[in-house]
Enzyme design. Structure first.
Site, mmCIF file in Angstrom:
data_model
loop_
_atom_site.group_PDB
_atom_site.id
_atom_site.type_symbol
_atom_site.label_atom_id
_atom_site.label_comp_id
_atom_site.label_asym_id
_atom_site.label_seq_id
_atom_site.Cartn_x
_atom_site.Cartn_y
_atom_site.Cartn_z
ATOM 1 N N ASP A 8 25.980 3.197 13.372
ATOM 2 C CA ASP A 8 25.233 4.384 13.789
ATOM 3 C C ASP A 8 25.744 5.588 13.001
ATOM 4 O O ASP A 8 26.924 5.952 13.114
ATOM 5 C CB ASP A 8 25.444 4.586 15.301
ATOM 6 N N ASP A 103 18.722 5.538 11.414
ATOM 7 C CA ASP A 103 20.158 5.665 11.151
ATOM 8 C C ASP A 103 21.003 4.715 11.985
ATOM 9 O O ASP A 103 22.200 4.918 12.117
ATOM 10 C CB ASP A 103 20.606 7.106 11.407
ATOM 11 N N GLU A 104 20.393 3.682 12.518
ATOM 12 C CA GLU A 104 21.118 2.878 13.503
ATOM 13 C C GLU A 104 20.633 1.432 13.423
ATOM 14 O O GLU A 104 19.433 1.198 13.318
ATOM 15 C CB GLU A 104 20.783 3.455 14.872
HETATM 16 MG MG MG Z 1 22.986 8.246 15.078
#
Ligand code: MG
Length: 348
Positions: A8, A103-104
């Protein structure tokens, strides 16, 4: 025993902006729509968090907390590009990548033989590579199950690496507050608190039957999570066909005028959710209405933009089908098929 990583990025959009403009590094910044547009915060950096600002907070509130907050509209083409570079690093480690947003992602590295099979070394490599190639720091959690890996990646943010090896799962979960469990939101959290249950060791004292009586099907899930059990696989294919948000109202909305008023905050939540997913191209919009007699109607319009006026028109048509008080309202967008999306992104 599985080995799952949850990776993350730390305050992703804000991190990209700070990377590209060092003047933004030590001042509070946030990405989001303006107060005048009734916007919400998508991401903010750590100096902004020190003022109590967090994602999904209305921009108006954020500016009350920090009047000198620097608000940026966000450059989603740029974020998507950085996301592609980071996802490429993930895929060098394993094809078993389940992206959750730009983003993860979850990675199943159980079968990876590089790094002598050490998931900790893999996580260290992944953090190093992402930073070297993109200038963005990533927090990683390593655990034998998805929900634990996700808790672990959040444990020591920013730039964290937290490993929960199999032999530590038992002790780690025992101390875990119940609101950290996957699927426990504010409502379930409050009900557990009312039963005197604060952490998973409290939760383990309740027999399965009691949990099922209290929470229905989710009682089973709570029983397992409290023991560190989470069998969900890392899912590689995740073609989403729509993105939507909805609200069930505390009191039914008596007429169309009130339903219309309820549309604005829903629209703002939808916009924020789409932003988190990189503002994808959309194929159409829809409105969902459940009336007080529990009848449900969904009305869709192909080729329309996700603009408030378009949703309002659809809502008026949907309401006219029953002309009754409204119990639930939802708004959403249809996404084009993956193939069409790729074509759309081809250079001309
Ligand atoms: Mg994040």
């Amino acid at each position: 025993m599985r080995k799952i990583l949850h990776a993350d990025c730390d305050c992703f959009y804000a991190a990209v902006e700070m990377r590209d403009d060092p003047r933004l590094r030590d001042i509070p910044i946030a990405i989001g729509r303006s107060r005048e547009h009734r916007g919400v915060i998508a991401t903010c950096n750590y100096p902004a968090r020190a003022y109590g600002i967090h994602s999904a907070m209305p921009t108006a509130r954020a500016l009350q907390l920090c009047p000198h907050l620097t608000l940026l509209p966000g450059d989603f083409d740029k974020y998507r590009e950085v996301s592609r570079q980071i996802q490429a690093v993930f895929h060098e480690l394993t094809p078993l990548v389940e992206p959750l947003s730009l983003d993860e992602a979850y990675l199943d590295v159980s079968e990876v033989t590089r790094f002598e099979g050490s998931a900790t070394w893999m996580a260290e490599w992944l953090k190093r590579e992402c930073l070297a190639r993109t200038g963005i720091t990533v927090s990683v959690g390593v655990a034998p199950a998805k929900f634990l890996a996700k808790v672990a990646s959040d444990w020591d943010k920013p730039d964290g690496l937290t490993v929960i090896p199999p032999e530590r799962v038992e002790a780690f979960v025992a101390r875990l507050p119940v609101n950290k469990l996957h699927g426990v939101g504010p409502a379930t959290g409050a009900r557990l608190e009312a039963l005197g249950i604060h952490d998973c060791s409290d939760l383990r004292r309740l027999p399965l039957e009691r949990l099922v009586n209290e929470f229905g099907k989710f009682g089973h899930r709570l029983y397992e999570l409290a023991r560190g059990v989470d069998e969900r696989p890392v899912k590689v294919e995740r073609e989403r066909k729509s993105v939507s948000v909805e609200t069930t109202f505390d009191r039914d909305l008596p007429d169309l005028a009130q339903a219309r008023e309820a549309l604005a905050p829903l629209h703002e939540r939808l916009r924020a959710r789409l932003q988190r997913q990189g503002s994808p191209a959309i194929a159409g919009i829809f409105v969902k209405v459940r009336f007080d007699d529990f009848s449900l109607t969904t009305l869709e319009s192909r080729g329309q933009a996700a603009e408030p006026d378009n949703f309002e028109r659809l809502l008026a048509q949907a309401w006219a089908r029953a002309e009754r008080p409204v119990r639930l309202l939802g708004v959403g967008v249809r996404l084009p098929p993956e193939a069409a999306r790729q074509q759309l992104s081809l250079p001309l």
